[in-house]
Write a protein that holds these residues in place. Structure first.
Motif, PDB file in Angstrom:
ATOM      1  N   LYS A 114       0.850  -1.196   0.000  1.00 18.55           N
ATOM      2  CA  LYS A 114       0.000   0.000   0.000  1.00 18.55           C
ATOM      3  C   LYS A 114       0.885   1.245   0.000  1.00 18.55           C
ATOM      4  CE  LYS A 114      -0.918  -0.392   4.965  1.00 18.55           C
ATOM      5  NZ  LYS A 114      -0.148  -1.559   5.265  1.00 18.55           N
ATOM      6  N   ILE A 115       0.311   2.351  -0.384  1.00 17.52           N
ATOM      7  CA  ILE A 115       1.050   3.609  -0.434  1.00 17.52           C
ATOM      8  C   ILE A 115       1.587   3.929   0.956  1.00 17.52           C
ATOM      9  CG2 ILE A 115       0.818   6.098  -0.829  1.00 17.52           C
ATOM     10  CD1 ILE A 115      -1.214   5.347  -3.061  1.00 17.52           C
ATOM     11  N   GLY A 116       2.859   4.298   1.004  1.00 24.09           N
ATOM     12  CA  GLY A 116       3.504   4.617   2.269  1.00 24.09           C
ATOM     13  C   GLY A 116       4.323   3.475   2.846  1.00 24.09           C
ATOM     14  N   ILE A 136       0.756   3.049  -6.744  1.00 20.83           N
ATOM     15  CA  ILE A 136       0.647   1.652  -7.147  1.00 20.83           C
ATOM     16  C   ILE A 136      -0.147   1.582  -8.447  1.00 20.83           C
ATOM     17  CG2 ILE A 136      -0.226  -0.629  -6.529  1.00 20.83           C
ATOM     18  CD1 ILE A 136       0.073   0.213  -3.581  1.00 20.83           C
ATOM     19  N   LYS A 137       0.472   0.958  -9.446  1.00 16.23           N
ATOM     20  CA  LYS A 137      -0.222   0.692 -10.706  1.00 16.23           C
ATOM     21  C   LYS A 137      -0.548  -0.795 -10.724  1.00 16.23           C
ATOM     22  CE  LYS A 137       2.048   4.367 -13.278  1.00 16.23           C
ATOM     23  NZ  LYS A 137       2.864   4.677 -14.445  1.00 16.23           N
ATOM     24  N   LYS A 138      -0.995  -1.331 -11.856  1.00 20.89           N
ATOM     25  CA  LYS A 138      -1.409  -2.733 -11.912  1.00 20.89           C
ATOM     26  C   LYS A 138      -0.285  -3.671 -11.469  1.00 20.89           C
ATOM     27  CE  LYS A 138      -3.745  -6.084 -14.768  1.00 20.89           C
ATOM     28  NZ  LYS A 138      -4.412  -6.357 -16.006  1.00 20.89           N
ATOM     29  N   ASN A 139       0.831  -3.697 -12.166  1.00 22.72           N
ATOM     30  CA  ASN A 139       1.953  -4.570 -11.807  1.00 22.72           C
ATOM     31  C   ASN A 139       3.211  -3.792 -11.461  1.00 22.72           C
ATOM     32  OD1 ASN A 139       0.728  -7.125 -12.070  1.00 22.72           O
ATOM     33  ND2 ASN A 139       0.854  -6.964 -14.286  1.00 22.72           N
ATOM     34  N   ASN A 140       3.121  -2.481 -11.461  1.00 26.88           N
ATOM     35  CA  ASN A 140       4.277  -1.641 -11.176  1.00 26.88           C
ATOM     36  C   ASN A 140       4.014  -0.753  -9.962  1.00 26.88           C
ATOM     37  OD1 ASN A 140       5.702  -2.670 -13.333  1.00 26.88           O
ATOM     38  ND2 ASN A 140       5.088  -1.050 -14.728  1.00 26.88           N
ATOM     39  N   ILE A 141       5.109  -0.342  -9.353  1.00 34.20           N
ATOM     40  CA  ILE A 141       5.039   0.522  -8.181  1.00 34.20           C
ATOM     41  C   ILE A 141       6.012   1.673  -8.388  1.00 34.20           C
ATOM     42  CG2 ILE A 141       5.623   0.636  -5.729  1.00 34.20           C
ATOM     43  CD1 ILE A 141       4.460  -2.080  -5.380  1.00 34.20           C
ATOM     44  N   ILE A 142       5.574   2.875  -8.027  1.00 31.74           N
ATOM     45  CA  ILE A 142       6.468   4.032  -8.076  1.00 31.74           C
ATOM     46  C   ILE A 142       6.997   4.250  -6.668  1.00 31.74           C
ATOM     47  CG2 ILE A 142       6.645   6.502  -8.500  1.00 31.74           C
ATOM     48  CD1 ILE A 142       4.554   6.106 -10.730  1.00 31.74           C
ATOM     49  N   LEU A 143       8.329   4.233  -6.559  1.00 33.27           N
ATOM     50  CA  LEU A 143       9.006   4.382  -5.273  1.00 33.27           C
ATOM     51  C   LEU A 143       9.726   5.706  -5.199  1.00 33.27           C
ATOM     52  CD1 LEU A 143      10.907   0.994  -4.844  1.00 33.27           C
ATOM     53  CD2 LEU A 143       8.780   1.660  -3.800  1.00 33.27           C
ATOM     54  N   SER A 144       9.840   6.206  -3.991  1.00 30.65           N
ATOM     55  CA  SER A 144      10.690   7.347  -3.716  1.00 30.65           C
ATOM     56  C   SER A 144      11.927   6.799  -3.009  1.00 30.65           C
ATOM     57  CB  SER A 144       9.954   8.349  -2.829  1.00 30.65           C
ATOM     58  OG  SER A 144      10.818   9.404  -2.487  1.00 30.65           O
ATOM     59  N   ILE A 145      13.111   7.019  -3.629  1.00 31.95           N
ATOM     60  CA  ILE A 145      14.358   6.549  -3.032  1.00 31.95           C
ATOM     61  C   ILE A 145      15.319   7.724  -2.885  1.00 31.95           C
ATOM     62  CG2 ILE A 145      14.129   4.211  -3.965  1.00 31.95           C
ATOM     63  CD1 ILE A 145      16.270   4.999  -6.071  1.00 31.95           C
ATOM     64  N   LYS A 146      16.290   7.584  -2.013  1.00 31.76           N
ATOM     65  CA  LYS A 146      17.358   8.591  -1.880  1.00 31.76           C
ATOM     66  C   LYS A 146      18.456   8.214  -2.860  1.00 31.76           C
ATOM     67  CE  LYS A 146      16.808  11.272   1.934  1.00 31.76           C
ATOM     68  NZ  LYS A 146      16.633  12.669   1.870  1.00 31.76           N
ATOM     69  N   GLU A 155      10.170   3.792 -11.166  1.00 26.45           N
ATOM     70  CA  GLU A 155       9.079   2.834 -11.365  1.00 26.45           C
ATOM     71  C   GLU A 155       9.676   1.451 -11.519  1.00 26.45           C
ATOM     72  OE1 GLU A 155       5.316   2.041 -14.373  1.00 26.45           O
ATOM     73  OE2 GLU A 155       6.167   4.055 -14.225  1.00 26.45           O
ATOM     74  N   LEU A 156       9.159   0.512 -10.722  1.00 27.62           N
ATOM     75  CA  LEU A 156       9.647  -0.864 -10.745  1.00 27.62           C
ATOM     76  C   LEU A 156       8.480  -1.836 -10.831  1.00 27.62           C
ATOM     77  CD1 LEU A 156      12.238  -0.744  -7.834  1.00 27.62           C
ATOM     78  CD2 LEU A 156      12.759  -0.915 -10.256  1.00 27.62           C
ATOM     79  N   ASN A 157       8.777  -3.037 -11.307  1.00 32.21           N
ATOM     80  CA  ASN A 157       7.811  -4.107 -11.283  1.00 32.21           C
ATOM     81  C   ASN A 157       7.600  -4.539  -9.835  1.00 32.21           C
ATOM     82  OD1 ASN A 157       7.083  -7.132 -11.271  1.00 32.21           O
ATOM     83  ND2 ASN A 157       6.675  -6.508 -13.379  1.00 32.21           N
ATOM     84  N   ILE A 158       6.390  -4.935  -9.502  1.00 28.99           N
ATOM     85  CA  ILE A 158       6.040  -5.343  -8.136  1.00 28.99           C
ATOM     86  C   ILE A 158       6.900  -6.500  -7.637  1.00 28.99           C
ATOM     87  CG2 ILE A 158       4.213  -6.992  -8.700  1.00 28.99           C
ATOM     88  CD1 ILE A 158       2.536  -5.592  -6.497  1.00 28.99           C
TER      89      ILE A 158
END
Length: 164
Positions: A114-116, A136-146, A155-158
């Motif tokens: 889930k988000i967060g 969160i998209k269907k099979n991908n997730i957008i992450l915040s990284i340093k 953006e990465l695959n789940i």
């Protein structure tokens, strides 16, 4: 023999292989399918990729079986089986239909992140970098990284992340 129906067994987590083997040994002609929903993910360690399986719904097993009171007693005597979902006193448990089964698995799979959530990347050039889920998209997730001291979105695959 009557029609085989879907049921959900409550089981002791970690005893899945033993339970499946015992059910097949004792009730093979009454079952059509037994499965534990899992998802695969890849982890890279020391440059080597390894595929892992993670249970989507730990402690539950799905079974398509012809069920009567006799078979119910046999199942309940197998070590590791705690009972059925929708179990009723002195009656057969309620069956679930195929659409309910699909929805349970789909919802549980989609809600595993889930988000967060804080996650760690398990492959690629960002391997072992921690991040936070932004979208969160269907099979991908957008992450915040340093990255280089700045928050960067990728953006990465789940399958390329794990919770930590």
């Amino acid at each position: 023999m009557k029609k085989k129906e879907w049921y959900i067994l409550k089981i002791i987590n970690g005893e899945e292989k033993y339970i499946i083997n015992k059910i097949k040994e004792k009730l093979l002609k009454y079952i059509k399918y037994i499965f534990i929903p899992t998802k695969k993910y890849i982890r890279v360690k020391n440059g080597k990729k390894k595929i892992y399986k993670e249970k989507i719904i730990p402690g539950y097993m799905f079974i398509k079986i012809y069920l009567n009171k006799y078979i119910l007693l046999i199942l309940k005597k197998i070590k590791g089986i705690l009972g059925f979902l929708n179990e009723r006193n002195n009656k057969l448990p309620l069956k679930i239909n195929k659409n309910e089964l699909k929805n349970i698995i789909k919802n549980k799979y989609n809600n595993s992140y889930k988000i967060g959530d804080n996650v760690i990347i398990n492959s690629g050039i960002f391997n072992n970098i921690k991040g936070k889920i932004e979208k969160i998209k269907k099979n991908n997730i957008i992450l915040s990284i340093k990255l280089l001291g700045r928050n960067t979105k990728i953006e990465l695959n789940i399958n390329n992340i794990n919770k930590y």
